[in-house]
Design an enzyme around this catalytic site. Structure first.
Site, short mmCIF file in Angstrom:
data_model
loop_
_atom_site.label_atom_id
_atom_site.label_comp_id
_atom_site.label_asym_id
_atom_site.label_seq_id
_atom_site.Cartn_x
_atom_site.Cartn_y
_atom_site.Cartn_z
N TYR A 81 66.95 -33.71 -13.01
CA TYR A 81 66.97 -33.57 -11.55
C TYR A 81 65.53 -33.37 -11.06
CZ TYR A 81 67.84 -31.40 -7.02
OH TYR A 81 67.84 -31.10 -5.69
N LYS A 178 77.10 -28.65 -4.77
CA LYS A 178 77.66 -29.96 -5.03
C LYS A 178 79.18 -29.87 -5.19
CE LYS A 178 73.29 -30.74 -4.89
NZ LYS A 178 72.45 -30.86 -6.09
C1 LIG Z 1 71.19 -30.34 -6.52
C2 LIG Z 1 70.94 -30.13 -7.95
C3 LIG Z 1 70.18 -29.04 -8.40
C4 LIG Z 1 69.51 -28.07 -7.45
O1 LIG Z 1 70.42 -27.33 -6.71
P1 LIG Z 1 70.16 -26.82 -5.18
O2 LIG Z 1 71.46 -26.15 -4.86
O3 LIG Z 1 69.88 -28.02 -4.34
O4 LIG Z 1 69.01 -25.89 -5.23
C5 LIG Z 1 70.03 -28.88 -9.76
N1 LIG Z 1 70.58 -29.76 -10.64
C6 LIG Z 1 71.31 -30.81 -10.25
C7 LIG Z 1 71.88 -31.73 -11.27
C8 LIG Z 1 71.51 -31.03 -8.89
O5 LIG Z 1 72.22 -32.10 -8.51
#
Ligand SMILES: *Cc1c(COP(=O)(O)O)cnc(C)c1O
Length: 358
Positions: A81, A178
């Site tokens: 990421y 997510k």
């Molecule tokens: C979005 C995401 C993150 C970071 O998370 P945030 O809630 O945006 O700080 C880390 N790893 C993955 C795979 C992500 O999709």
């Protein structure tokens, strides 16, 4: 039935040193709505402990800083990421921590990247945005042999599709922003572990640094998590339909989905995942310009960063989520588009993509 939103920063105490209200004193340290979320997350991942954070990156920062000191070394997956890469490359290196990025699907290469000062192997599987697959059980063995911790970012798979702790991982990280939250209405993160010492280090750092979610954020995430199973089944169903349509299209040159039999990680994915999830990436004939044009033409697939919500999203990783990897070994193809396939009617989603592709 429902855990209330404890909108309070502080808690009345019985006397100096005598707590009441279940041992709560101040909401940076602990808050009952957050505790309910943490109990749910620990249970979903089959872990003993969970800690909720203000974001996935706050959780990542805590996980890395709790187990490294200046001079230590971290092994990071080759298409991590973008934010995790940036945290390592631009923040932790200032603190004297070094890292190597490796294709973690290659277990031999991973073993060769281990140094005496390696403290963490950090993997996502499936990866973002190329949907690469790493063998969690095999990486756990490499980590154990190296005296390092294996951290699995389980954001894409979710605990419904994959249980890294059961496969030997030391820590599971989530961006609960997510799929766990699932409705694109809250930012949050979590760390789950069954190791008591690690948990105490994480809890100490979180309290010392203070990147905690508010009680309303915890409430929203908890509410979203209740339908995780239903949503993940539907995301997976719809992704399969979308993949099928993309594979048959003359303007699509490559489709990345671990459910495809010819995906290089398919066998491992089939072993460690229940289904293959809602994330799909593909390359468009005609390079960056053609890819950007497709992303501009979809209507149901909304152009936007993030993923894992009920509404479908499309994005261009090279110019959006992964822009910070430009010029690095983690740079992504410029004709790549990433889809977060939502829970809408599959026929509508397929039609939207076909129309945009022309
Ligand atoms: C979005 C995401 C993150 C970071 O998370 P945030 O809630 O945006 O700080 C880390 N790893 C993955 C795979 C992500 O999709």
């Amino acid at each position: 039935m429902i855990v209330p939103i404890y909108a309070t920063s502080t808690f009345a105490q019985d006397g100096v040193g005598g707590l009441r209200e279940g041992g709560y004193e101040y909401s940076r340290t602990a808050n009952p709505t957050r505790t309910a979320l943490e109990e749910a997350l620990a249970s979903l991942e089959g872990g003993r402990h969970a800690l909720a954070f203000a974001s996935g990156m706050a959780a990542a920062d805590t996980a890395l800083r709790a187990v490294t000191r200046p001079g230590d070394h971290i092994i990071l997956g080759g298409d991590a990421y973008g934010g995790t890469f940036r945290l390592l490359d631009k923040v932790l290196t200032l603190w004297g921590v070094e890292y190597t990025s490796v294709d973690l699907a290659d277990i031999e290469a991973t073993r060769n990247a281990v140094r005496p000062n390696t403290k963490v192997i950090w993997t996502e599987t499936p990866t973002n945005p190329l949907l690469g697959i790493a063998d969690i059980a095999a990486l756990a063995q490499v980590a154990a042999g190296a005296g390092a911790r294996l951290v699995v970012d389980n954001t894409f798979a979710t605990p419904y599709l994959q249980s890294p702790l059961g496969l030997g991982a030391d820590v599971v990280l989530h961006s609960t922003t997510k799929y766990l939250g699932g409705h694109s209405d809250v930012v949050g993160g979590a760390l789950i572990t069954s190791d008591d010492t690690l948990h105490e280090q994480f809890a100490f750092l979180r309290n010392a640094v203070g990147a905690v979610p508010g009680p309303f954020d915890a409430f929203l995430t908890l509410r979203g998590a209740k339908t995780l199973a239903l949503r993940m089944e539907r995301h997976s169903d719809n992704a399969e339909r979308v993949v099928e349509a993309l594979l048959g299209h003359r303007r699509v040159t490559k489709v990345y989905y671990p459910g495809l039999a010819d995906h290089p990680g398919h066998e491992i994915a089939a072993k460690q995942m229940r289904r293959f999830g809602g994330m799909v990436s593909f390359e468009v004939a005609g390079g960056e310009e053609a890819a950007l044009a497709v992303a501009a033409r979809t209507k149901l697939f909304i152009l936007g960063e993030s993923l894992g919500g009920v509404e479908s999203l499309i994005e261009h990783p090279g110019k959006m989520t992964h822009a910070s990897t430009a010029g690095s070994p983690l740079q992504v193809p410029d004709d790549l588009l990433r889809l977060s396939v939502g829970i809408e009617e599959a026929t509508d989603l397929v039609q939207d993509l076909l129309t945009a592709l022309g």
